[in-house]
Design a protein around this motif. Structure first.
Motif, short mmCIF file in Angstrom:
data_model
loop_
_atom_site.label_atom_id
_atom_site.label_comp_id
_atom_site.label_asym_id
_atom_site.label_seq_id
_atom_site.Cartn_x
_atom_site.Cartn_y
_atom_site.Cartn_z
N GLY A 1 -64.02 51.01 -28.85
CA GLY A 1 -63.94 52.47 -28.90
C GLY A 1 -65.27 53.04 -29.32
N TYR A 2 -65.25 53.96 -30.24
CA TYR A 2 -66.46 54.59 -30.74
C TYR A 2 -66.37 54.69 -32.26
CZ TYR A 2 -67.09 55.96 -25.87
OH TYR A 2 -67.23 55.95 -24.52
N GLN A 3 -67.52 54.73 -32.90
CA GLN A 3 -67.55 54.85 -34.34
C GLN A 3 -68.58 55.90 -34.73
OE1 GLN A 3 -69.62 54.25 -37.16
NE2 GLN A 3 -67.84 54.72 -38.46
N GLY A 4 -68.14 56.88 -35.54
CA GLY A 4 -69.07 57.89 -36.03
C GLY A 4 -68.94 59.19 -35.26
N GLY A 5 -70.08 59.80 -35.00
CA GLY A 5 -70.13 61.10 -34.34
C GLY A 5 -71.06 62.03 -35.10
N GLU A 6 -71.68 62.93 -34.39
CA GLU A 6 -72.62 63.90 -34.99
C GLU A 6 -71.93 65.24 -35.17
OE1 GLU A 6 -76.94 66.01 -34.00
OE2 GLU A 6 -75.89 64.83 -32.47
N TRP A 7 -72.05 65.81 -36.34
CA TRP A 7 -71.42 67.09 -36.65
C TRP A 7 -72.27 68.23 -36.11
CZ3 TRP A 7 -66.98 69.12 -37.77
CH2 TRP A 7 -66.91 70.41 -38.31
N ASN A 8 -71.65 69.12 -35.37
CA ASN A 8 -72.34 70.30 -34.87
C ASN A 8 -71.91 71.50 -35.72
OD1 ASN A 8 -72.97 72.74 -33.28
ND2 ASN A 8 -73.53 71.28 -31.68
N PRO A 9 -72.82 72.04 -36.54
CA PRO A 9 -72.42 73.11 -37.48
C PRO A 9 -72.22 74.47 -36.82
CG PRO A 9 -74.77 72.70 -37.67
CD PRO A 9 -74.24 71.67 -36.69
N TYR A 10 -72.69 74.65 -35.58
CA TYR A 10 -72.64 75.97 -34.96
C TYR A 10 -71.27 76.30 -34.40
CZ TYR A 10 -77.64 75.31 -35.42
OH TYR A 10 -78.88 75.07 -35.94
N GLU A 11 -70.52 75.28 -33.98
CA GLU A 11 -69.16 75.51 -33.49
C GLU A 11 -68.14 74.69 -34.28
OE1 GLU A 11 -67.52 77.34 -31.33
OE2 GLU A 11 -69.22 78.53 -30.64
N GLY A 12 -68.60 73.88 -35.23
CA GLY A 12 -67.69 73.14 -36.08
C GLY A 12 -66.91 72.06 -35.36
N TYR A 13 -67.60 71.08 -34.78
CA TYR A 13 -66.92 69.99 -34.10
C TYR A 13 -67.80 68.74 -34.15
CZ TYR A 13 -70.10 71.00 -30.22
OH TYR A 13 -71.22 71.20 -29.45
N LEU A 14 -67.18 67.60 -33.88
CA LEU A 14 -67.89 66.33 -33.79
C LEU A 14 -68.20 66.05 -32.32
CD1 LEU A 14 -66.11 63.84 -36.24
CD2 LEU A 14 -68.48 64.61 -36.36
N GLN A 15 -69.41 65.65 -32.05
CA GLN A 15 -69.76 65.23 -30.70
C GLN A 15 -70.12 63.74 -30.73
OE1 GLN A 15 -72.86 67.95 -29.65
NE2 GLN A 15 -74.35 67.13 -31.10
N VAL A 16 -69.45 62.99 -29.91
CA VAL A 16 -69.60 61.54 -29.87
C VAL A 16 -70.22 61.17 -28.53
CG1 VAL A 16 -68.42 59.32 -30.01
CG2 VAL A 16 -67.62 61.25 -31.38
N ARG A 17 -71.28 60.40 -28.59
CA ARG A 17 -72.01 60.03 -27.38
C ARG A 17 -71.84 58.54 -27.09
NH1 ARG A 17 -75.05 64.27 -25.75
NH2 ARG A 17 -75.24 65.97 -27.25
N GLN A 18 -72.37 58.13 -25.94
CA GLN A 18 -72.16 56.75 -25.53
C GLN A 18 -72.84 55.77 -26.49
OE1 GLN A 18 -70.06 55.87 -23.43
NE2 GLN A 18 -69.67 57.76 -22.31
N TYR A 19 -73.92 56.17 -27.14
CA TYR A 19 -74.54 55.23 -28.07
C TYR A 19 -73.72 55.06 -29.34
CZ TYR A 19 -76.74 59.61 -29.81
OH TYR A 19 -76.98 60.88 -30.27
N ASP A 20 -72.62 55.82 -29.50
CA ASP A 20 -71.69 55.60 -30.60
C ASP A 20 -70.63 54.56 -30.25
OD1 ASP A 20 -72.58 57.56 -32.62
OD2 ASP A 20 -72.06 59.04 -31.10
N ALA A 21 -70.68 53.96 -29.06
CA ALA A 21 -69.70 52.95 -28.66
C ALA A 21 -69.73 51.79 -29.66
CB ALA A 21 -70.00 52.46 -27.25
N HIS A 22 -68.55 51.23 -29.95
CA HIS A 22 -68.46 50.24 -31.01
C HIS A 22 -67.31 49.28 -30.72
CE1 HIS A 22 -69.68 48.84 -34.91
NE2 HIS A 22 -68.46 48.97 -35.42
N ALA A 23 -67.38 48.12 -31.34
CA ALA A 23 -66.31 47.12 -31.26
C ALA A 23 -66.07 46.58 -32.66
CB ALA A 23 -66.70 45.99 -30.31
#
Length: 658
Positions: free
Chosen positions: A431-453
Motif C-alpha cells: 500500500g502506501y505509508q505517510g503522506g504530505e499535509w496540504n495546509p491550504y485545503e486541509g488534506y493529505l496528498q499521497v504520491r507514488q513515492y509513498d508506496a510501501h510494503a
C-alpha cells in the motif's frame, strides 16, 4: 456561391477554431493527423484567396482512402474512443477542402464543437475546462461571422456577440449543476492512451516498490472529519499477498479467494471517518487506513480487509471510509488457514531457513523474541536504499547474507519468509505509508513515492499484528513523510522524483495542488455530495421541494436572460469622436448653451463662442475643422486627431454645472 459568400473574417474564425480544437489531442494523435490538419488549413486559405481552385473529386477520394488506411494502421483495428475522436478530427480536416456553401461551414463548426467536448475524455482538469470554453467562444464567433455579409470584417463585433450568447448561459449552467440529478458522464469509458499508469501491482518482486519511488505522480488525497493521524499511523492498506514462489509474492488464486472466510475485526478504538479521492490507476483495488471497518457505496470489503471497486479505476474516484487505529483481527485461525500462511516452496533459500531455525532456538520458541532478534540483525548491518543490486534465484539468501541492502519490499519479503520458516504465520501487505499535509485545503496528498510494503504476522489469541521491518533500518522514514525523508537523505535517494519541493516552490506547488483538489472534489465528484447538500438546502427530500427548487431558479434565469436580450439599449455612438462631441454638447446644455435642432455643429460653436471668451479660440478651431472634415473631398486623419484633442481640452476646461 450558393447560400451566400463567406467573409474573410468568417474564414479566419473558422480555421482558428479548428486549429485550437485539435491542440489538446496532440499528445496521443498519430503525427500524420495534426499534419493533415495544418495542410488542409493552409489549402483552405489558398482556396479562399483565389490562388487555388477546389480539389478534383478524384483527389478527395484518394485523400479519404489514404486517411482510412492510416487510421486502420495507426489504431490496429481497435474501435475505441481514441479511434472515434481521430476519425472526427480527420473528417473535420477533410471537410475544410469542400466548403462550397454556407451550410458546409456550419457543419464544420458543429463538428468542431463536438470535438471540443471530446477533450474531456482525456483530461478533466480546470485548465482544460477553461480551454474548451475558449474554443466554444471562438466557434460562436465563427457562427456569427458566417451569417454576416461577405464584405463584413468585424472581428470585435463577432467576439462581443459570442460573449453575449455565453454570459446568459452561465447562470443556467450553475442551476443545472447544483439542482439537476447527477448522471454518469458519457466519457466514463476505457481510454487507452498508450501511456502506462503508475500504481501498485498485484504481485511483489524485488525492486517493484522502489520503481514507484522514482515517480512523483499523485496516488490519492484524503480529507479527515476529525484529527489527522500522526505519520507513524498512516499505513494505507491496499493488497494482501500470501503466495510465494521463491521470488514473487502474489494473491491466492481466484478459486482460493472465493473460499476465504471474512476475517473478524474487533475495534479497540474510536472509528475515524475520512474521504479519499483516488486517482485513475486502471486497477480495481482501493486504499484505506489500517484497519478499515466499513466503506461507502460501490466499494467492496474483501475477506482480508482490503477495499476493492466494482470496476477498474478508469477515472478519478471518490469514496468514504471508516477505520480504527487499534483493533484485534482474526484471533483464531483454522489449521487450513495456518497452513496457507506458512506456505513456502519446497526448496530454495537454504541459508534463510537455517537462520529461521537458529533464531527460533535463540528466542526460546517465542514469536516476539524471534522478531526482535531479526530486527536487531537488520539494524546492525543492513542499508535502506533504492539501488540494492540484482537478486538472483535465491533472492532472500542473497539479500540477508550478501548484499544486505534494499528497499521496503526486500525487508518485507525476507521477514515474511523467515517468520514462515520459523513456524509463524505471516503475509505481505502492500500500500502506501505517510503522506504530505496540504495546509491550504486541509488534506493529505499521497504520491507514488509513498508506496510501501510491510508484514502482518499472526499470534494465537491476539490475531494479526502489523510489523514494519523498515522501521528497524530507517525509522525516520516512518516517523516523517517520505518526501522529507528522501530530501534529508538525498545522497542515497537521488533517483526519487520529488519535483518542485524546496522553499517557495514547494508552497507554490501546494497551492496549485489545493486548487486542483477543490476542482476535483466539488466539480468532478460533486455527484457524491449533491444529495446531502440539497437535503440541507431544501430542508427535506420531498419531490415537491425538489421541483420547486428546480422551477424557481430556472424561471429567474430565463427571465433575466430574456430581459437582457430585449432591454432597450442607448444610442451611444461607437465612434470615439462622436462620443466626445456628444459629451461636449451635454456639458454645454447643462450650462444653458443648448444646441438648436436645425443648427449645425459649426454654427452652434460659432454662436456660443462669444459667451466663452476663454475657450473661444478652441471652439472656433473645432468648428473650422468640423467643416473641413464634413465637406472636404479627402478628409485628413491629422485633422480628426486634432478634433479629438480639442474636445478633450474643452471638456477639461468647461465647468460641470452653472
Amino acid at each position: 456561391m450558393k447560400g451566400g459568400m463567406i467573409s474573410r473574417t468568417a474564414v479566419v474564425w473558422q480555421l482558428l477554431a479548428v486549429l485550437l480544437v485539435v491542440l489538446p489531442h496532440l499528445q496521443w494523435l498519430p503525427l500524420w493527423v495534426p499534419a493533415l490538419v495544418v495542410v488542409t488549413i493552409g489549402a483552405r486559405l489558398m482556396i479562399h484567396s483565389g490562388r487555388w481552385s477546389f480539389p478534383h473529386w478524384l483527389v478527395k477520394a484518394m485523400l479519404v482512402l489514404a486517411c482510412s488506411v492510416g487510421l486502420i494502421l495507426s489504431f490496429n483495428h481497435q474501435a475505441g474512443p481514441e479511434t472515434m475522436v481521430a476519425l472526427l478530427v480527420v473528417g473535420l480536416a477533410l471537410k475544410l477542402l469542400e466548403i462550397y456553401h454556407r451550410r458546409d461551414a456550419l457543419v464544420v463548426l458543429f463538428v468542431t464543437l463536438f470535438v471540443a467536448a471530446t477533450a474531456f475524455l482525456f483530461n478533466e482538469s480546470v485548465w482544460m475546462a477553461a480551454y474548451v470554453l475558449l474554443v466554444v467562444g471562438l466557434a460562436l464567433a465563427a457562427l456569427n461571422s458566417i451569417q454576416q455579409s461577405s464584405h463584413a470584417n468585424r472581428y470585435r463585433d463577432n467576439l462581443k456577440t459570442a460573449l453575449r450568447l455565453l454570459l446568459p448561459a452561465i447562470p443556467f449552467m450553475l442551476v443545472l449543476f447544483f439542482l439537476f440529478p447527477r448522471l454518469e458522464p458519457f466519457w466514463s469509458v476505457t481510454i487507452d492512451s498508450g501511456q502506462g499508469t503508475t500504481g501498485l501491482s498485484d504481485e511483489l518482486s524485488p525492486g517493484d516498490v522502489s520503481k514507484l519511488a522514482q515517480s512523483s505522480e499523485l496516488a490519492f488525497r484524503a480529507t479527515f472529519a476529525g484529527d489527522v493521524p500522526p505519520p507513524e499511523q498512516r499505513y494505507w492498506r491496499s493488497l494482501v499477498l500470501s503466495e510465494f514462489d521463491g521470488r514473487r509474492w502474489t494473491r491466492p488464486a481466484m478459486q482460493i479467494r472465493r473460499q476465504l472466510r471474512p476475517e473478524k475485526l474487533t475495534p479497540l478504538s474510536v472509528a475515524q471517518n475520512y474521504d479519499v479521492i483516488m486517482e485513475a490507476s486502471r486497477r480495481p483495488w482501493l486504499v484505506a487506513l489500517d484497519q478499515p471497518v466499513s466503506a461507502g457505496r460501490g466499494v467492496r470489503m474483501t475477506p482480508v480487509r482490503t477495499l476493492r471497486a466494482d470496476q477498474p479505476l478508469e477515472r478519478r474516484r471518490q469514496y468514504r471510509v471508516e477505520s480504527v487505529a487499534e483493533y484485534q483481527l482474526q484471533p483464531l485461525l483454522t489449521s487450513q488457514e495456518k497452513q496457507r500462511y506458512l506456505q513456502l516452496p519446497l526448496g530454495g533459500n537454504p541459508k534463510s531457513r537455517t537462520l529461521a531455525r537458529q533464531l527460533l532456538v535463540e528466542g526460546g520458541g517465542e514469536a516476539s523474541r524471534v522478531i526482535s532478534l531479526l530486527l536487531e540483525r537488520f539494524n546492525r548491518t543492513f542499508i535502506y536504499t533504492l539501488e540494492p543490486g540484482y537478486l538472483g534465484r535465491d533472492s532472500v539468501d542473497q539479500f540477508l547474507f550478501e548484499t544486505q541492502q534494499g528497499y521496503c519490499e526486500h525487508f518485507a519479503s525476507a521477514t515474511t519468509f523467515v517468520l514462515r520458516s520459523a513456524g509463524i504465520p505471516a503475509r505481505v501487505v502492500t500500500g502506501y505509508q505517510g503522506g504530505e499535509w496540504n495546509p491550504y485545503e486541509g488534506y493529505l496528498q499521497v504520491r507514488q513515492y509513498d508506496a510501501h510494503a510491510w508484514v502482518e504476522y499472526w499470534l494465537p489469541g491476539h490475531g494479526w499484528q502489523r510489523l514494519d521491518p523498515t522501521a528497524a533500518v530507517a525509522p525516520e522514514r516512518i516517523r516523517s513523510s517520505a518526501q522529507d525523508f528522501f530530501r534529508a537523505n538525498e545522497s542515497r535517494f537521488s533517483g526519487v522524483g520529488l519535483g518542485l519541493n524546496t522553499g517557495w516552490l514547494r508552497n507554490l506547488r501546494q497551492r496549485y495542488d489545493a486548487f486542483n483538489y477543490g476542482w476535483h472534489r466539488w466539480v468532478l465528484n460533486y455527484q457524491g455530495q449533491q444529495a446531502n447538500l440539497l437535503h440541507d438546502w431544501l430542508g427535506g427530500g420531498e419531490q415537491w421541494r425538489k421541483a420547486l427548487a428546480w422551477l424557481l431558479p430556472t424561471a429567474l434565469v430565463f427571465g433575466l436572460s430574456f430581459w437582457w436580450l430585449i432591454r432597450p439599449r442607448g444610442s451611444r455612438p461607437k465612434d470615439p469622436l462622436q462620443r466626445l462631441l456628444m459629451q461636449l454638447e451635454q456639458r454645454l446644455a447643462a450650462l444653458e448653451a443648448e444646441r438648436f435642432p436645425a443648427e449645425s455643429l459649426s454654427m452652434w460653436l460659432q454662436r456660443i463662442a462669444e459667451h466663452w471668451p476663454e475657450q473661444r479660440a478652441l471652439m472656433l478651431r473645432l468648428a473650422f475643422l468640423d467643416d473641413r472634415q464634413r465637406y472636404s473631398a479627402q478628409p485628413k486623419s491629422g485633422q480628426r486627431r486634432e478634433m479629438l484633442q480639442l474636445c478633450r481640452q474643452l471638456l477639461r476646461l468647461l465647468p460641470r454645472r452653472r
